[in-house]
Design a protein around this motif. Structure first.
Motif, PDB file in Angstrom:
ATOM      1  N   ILE A 165       0.868  -1.176   0.000  1.00  0.00           N
ATOM      2  CA  ILE A 165       0.000   0.000   0.000  1.00  0.00           C
ATOM      3  C   ILE A 165       0.902   1.221   0.000  1.00  0.00           C
ATOM      4  N   LEU A 166       0.723   2.078  -0.974  1.00  0.00           N
ATOM      5  CA  LEU A 166       1.429   3.357  -1.040  1.00  0.00           C
ATOM      6  C   LEU A 166       0.447   4.434  -0.621  1.00  0.00           C
ATOM      7  N   SER A 167       0.802   5.192   0.407  1.00  0.00           N
ATOM      8  CA  SER A 167      -0.163   6.117   0.993  1.00  0.00           C
ATOM      9  C   SER A 167       0.391   7.530   1.116  1.00  0.00           C
ATOM     10  N   LYS A 168      -0.487   8.490   0.900  1.00  0.00           N
ATOM     11  CA  LYS A 168      -0.135   9.896   1.076  1.00  0.00           C
ATOM     12  C   LYS A 168      -0.282  10.326   2.527  1.00  0.00           C
ATOM     13  N   VAL A 169      -0.944   9.487   3.342  1.00  0.00           N
ATOM     14  CA  VAL A 169      -1.218   9.827   4.745  1.00  0.00           C
ATOM     15  C   VAL A 169      -0.861   8.639   5.624  1.00  0.00           C
ATOM     16  N   PRO A 170      -0.715   8.832   6.946  1.00  0.00           N
ATOM     17  CA  PRO A 170      -0.461   7.695   7.835  1.00  0.00           C
ATOM     18  C   PRO A 170      -1.585   6.663   7.743  1.00  0.00           C
ATOM     19  N   PRO A 171      -1.279   5.380   8.012  1.00  0.00           N
ATOM     20  CA  PRO A 171      -2.296   4.332   7.865  1.00  0.00           C
ATOM     21  C   PRO A 171      -3.591   4.626   8.607  1.00  0.00           C
ATOM     22  N   GLU A 172      -3.476   5.202   9.808  1.00  0.00           N
ATOM     23  CA  GLU A 172      -4.675   5.482  10.611  1.00  0.00           C
ATOM     24  C   GLU A 172      -5.556   6.561   9.993  1.00  0.00           C
ATOM     25  N   SER A 173      -5.020   7.286   9.012  1.00  0.00           N
ATOM     26  CA  SER A 173      -5.776   8.375   8.388  1.00  0.00           C
ATOM     27  C   SER A 173      -6.298   8.022   6.995  1.00  0.00           C
ATOM     28  N   ILE A 174      -6.032   6.811   6.525  1.00  0.00           N
ATOM     29  CA  ILE A 174      -6.521   6.400   5.203  1.00  0.00           C
ATOM     30  C   ILE A 174      -8.041   6.258   5.241  1.00  0.00           C
ATOM     31  N   ARG A 175      -8.704   6.928   4.316  1.00  0.00           N
ATOM     32  CA  ARG A 175     -10.162   6.819   4.222  1.00  0.00           C
ATOM     33  C   ARG A 175     -10.596   6.215   2.887  1.00  0.00           C
ATOM     34  N   THR A 176      -9.776   6.401   1.847  1.00  0.00           N
ATOM     35  CA  THR A 176     -10.091   5.839   0.536  1.00  0.00           C
ATOM     36  C   THR A 176      -8.879   5.063   0.031  1.00  0.00           C
ATOM     37  N   LEU A 177      -9.118   3.861  -0.479  1.00  0.00           N
ATOM     38  CA  LEU A 177      -8.040   2.981  -0.928  1.00  0.00           C
ATOM     39  C   LEU A 177      -8.343   2.488  -2.338  1.00  0.00           C
ATOM     40  N   ALA A 178      -7.454   2.830  -3.280  1.00  0.00           N
ATOM     41  CA  ALA A 178      -7.570   2.317  -4.645  1.00  0.00           C
ATOM     42  C   ALA A 178      -7.000   0.909  -4.686  1.00  0.00           C
ATOM     43  N   LEU A 179      -7.747  -0.022  -5.263  1.00  0.00           N
ATOM     44  CA  LEU A 179      -7.362  -1.428  -5.263  1.00  0.00           C
ATOM     45  C   LEU A 179      -7.013  -1.904  -6.659  1.00  0.00           C
ATOM     46  N   ASP A 180      -5.809  -2.425  -6.811  1.00  0.00           N
ATOM     47  CA  ASP A 180      -5.459  -3.203  -7.994  1.00  0.00           C
ATOM     48  C   ASP A 180      -6.068  -4.586  -7.781  1.00  0.00           C
ATOM     49  N   THR A 181      -7.095  -4.895  -8.537  1.00  0.00           N
ATOM     50  CA  THR A 181      -7.867  -6.113  -8.289  1.00  0.00           C
ATOM     51  C   THR A 181      -7.295  -7.334  -9.021  1.00  0.00           C
ATOM     52  N   SER A 182      -6.048  -7.233  -9.503  1.00  0.00           N
ATOM     53  CA  SER A 182      -5.429  -8.379 -10.172  1.00  0.00           C
ATOM     54  C   SER A 182      -5.260  -9.553  -9.224  1.00  0.00           C
ATOM     55  N   SER A 183      -5.049  -9.267  -7.931  1.00  0.00           N
ATOM     56  CA  SER A 183      -4.887 -10.330  -6.938  1.00  0.00           C
ATOM     57  C   SER A 183      -5.937 -10.177  -5.850  1.00  0.00           C
ATOM     58  N   ARG A 184      -6.804 -11.145  -5.732  1.00  0.00           N
ATOM     59  CA  ARG A 184      -7.913 -11.018  -4.786  1.00  0.00           C
ATOM     60  C   ARG A 184      -7.476 -11.241  -3.346  1.00  0.00           C
ATOM     61  N   THR A 185      -6.447 -12.055  -3.122  1.00  0.00           N
ATOM     62  CA  THR A 185      -5.944 -12.236  -1.760  1.00  0.00           C
ATOM     63  C   THR A 185      -5.383 -10.929  -1.219  1.00  0.00           C
ATOM     64  N   SER A 186      -4.601 -10.212  -2.012  1.00  0.00           N
ATOM     65  CA  SER A 186      -4.007  -8.955  -1.559  1.00  0.00           C
ATOM     66  C   SER A 186      -5.073  -7.921  -1.241  1.00  0.00           C
ATOM     67  N   VAL A 187      -6.133  -7.910  -2.018  1.00  0.00           N
ATOM     68  CA  VAL A 187      -7.250  -6.990  -1.778  1.00  0.00           C
ATOM     69  C   VAL A 187      -7.873  -7.264  -0.410  1.00  0.00           C
ATOM     70  N   VAL A 188      -8.078  -8.550  -0.101  1.00  0.00           N
ATOM     71  CA  VAL A 188      -8.657  -8.923   1.190  1.00  0.00           C
ATOM     72  C   VAL A 188      -7.685  -8.613   2.324  1.00  0.00           C
ATOM     73  N   LEU A 189      -6.421  -8.986   2.148  1.00  0.00           N
ATOM     74  CA  LEU A 189      -5.425  -8.760   3.192  1.00  0.00           C
ATOM     75  C   LEU A 189      -5.287  -7.276   3.502  1.00  0.00           C
ATOM     76  N   ALA A 190      -5.251  -6.437   2.478  1.00  0.00           N
ATOM     77  CA  ALA A 190      -5.100  -4.999   2.688  1.00  0.00           C
ATOM     78  C   ALA A 190      -6.221  -4.457   3.564  1.00  0.00           C
ATOM     79  N   GLN A 191      -7.451  -4.860   3.264  1.00  0.00           N
ATOM     80  CA  GLN A 191      -8.594  -4.329   4.012  1.00  0.00           C
ATOM     81  C   GLN A 191      -8.663  -4.895   5.432  1.00  0.00           C
TER      82      GLN A 191
END
Length: 270
Positions: free
Chosen positions: A87-113
């Motif tokens: 995850i590349l973020s412009k803000v600290p993790p606790e401040s992330i409100r919107t996350l763009a997902l590369d849906t090529s890998s479904r496991t990574s999408v689940v793990l990230a969330q």
């Protein structure tokens, strides 16, 4: 029953899968196998629809696609730091409100969330997007990128969350991203030992030819050859052992609890 039809295998053409795929791509069992090349999400779709008999697909799909068996002993895992699922973020993790997902890998999408929700305490709004770093970060606070695309990303000025590293820091376990998964109704090869040994031999051939894999990746990824060798030998692991099984069980439990899979089920092997 035994069959004379080709055994159809869906292949992930990513660097982290290259050692597992090497034998198949270089003629191993050519008289038995028909290969198709896709991103992990399309591999999963073809396995579910019966268009292929086996695929190296996201681990989460084991809970979503009925009647699959796993090739024992093999996976794509990371013992600690993976470097190619971030995850590349412009803000600290606790401040992330919107996350763009590369849906090529479904496991990574689940793990990230799951990580953002349970480790950092934020419930983000997920936006499916093509893996374009600039466009993703123009629209969202953070972007999930995977595979070869993630390895080429610009990271200056951004907070980088390595998903396997975060999972390990949280659980003390490696993380299993993908598994060879085979349909229960796949036709059996009329040869001693069936299809299973071919998957192991393909990896053996990949390990024997690691310099060739590194040399090819060096031309396209942009990392140095020592970095690429380290990635394929230290950041990525291909052995599905006891710790990896424990990690899968925990990940599956959390995926079901967070609504990313219908129900848990035990691992079944060829």
């Amino acid at each position: 029953m035994a069959s004379t039809n080709p055994f159809r295998i869906s292949i992930i053409d990513y660097l982290n899968a290259a050692p597992l795929n090497y034998g198949f791509k270089h003629g191993l069992g050519y008289e038995h196998f028909h290969l198709k090349f896709h991103v992990p999400s399309l591999c999963a779709n073809q396995l579910k629809s019966g268009e292929v008999d086996a695929g190296l697909i996201s681990s989460i799909e084991y809970l979503r696609i009925p009647k699959l068996k796993l090739v024992p002993g093999l996976c794509i895992a990371s013992p600690k730091r993976v470097r190619s699922v971030v995850i590349l973020s412009k803000v600290p993790p606790e401040s992330i409100r919107t996350l763009a997902l590369d849906t090529s890998s479904r496991t990574s999408v689940v793990l990230a969330q799951i990580l953002l929700r349970e480790r950092f305490g934020v419930d983000v709004r997920a936006v499916d997007m093509a893996p374009d770093q600039g466009a993703m970060l123009a629209q969202c606070d953070a972007a999930l990128l995977i595979g070869d695309v993630a390895m080429r990303t610009r990271r200056e000025g951004l907070i980088v969350l390595d998903l396997a590293e975060e999972w390990h820091a949280w659980t003390g376990l490696p993380f299993v991203f993908a598994l060879w998964q085979v349909r229960e109704d796949a036709a059996r090869l009329d040869i001693p030992g069936g299809v299973g040994p071919f998957f192991h031999r393909s990896l053996e051939m990949g390990r024997e030819n690691l310099p060739a894999i590194v040399d090819e990746a060096w031309r396209t990824i942009g990392w140095t050859k020592p970095e690429l060798r380290e990635y394929l030998t230290e950041n990525i692991s291909y052995s599905l052992g006891e710790a990896e099984r424990e990690s899968l069980a925990l990940f599956f439990e959390k995926a079901v609890a967070n609504g990313f899979a219908p129900e848990n089920k035990p691992l079944a092997f060829l």
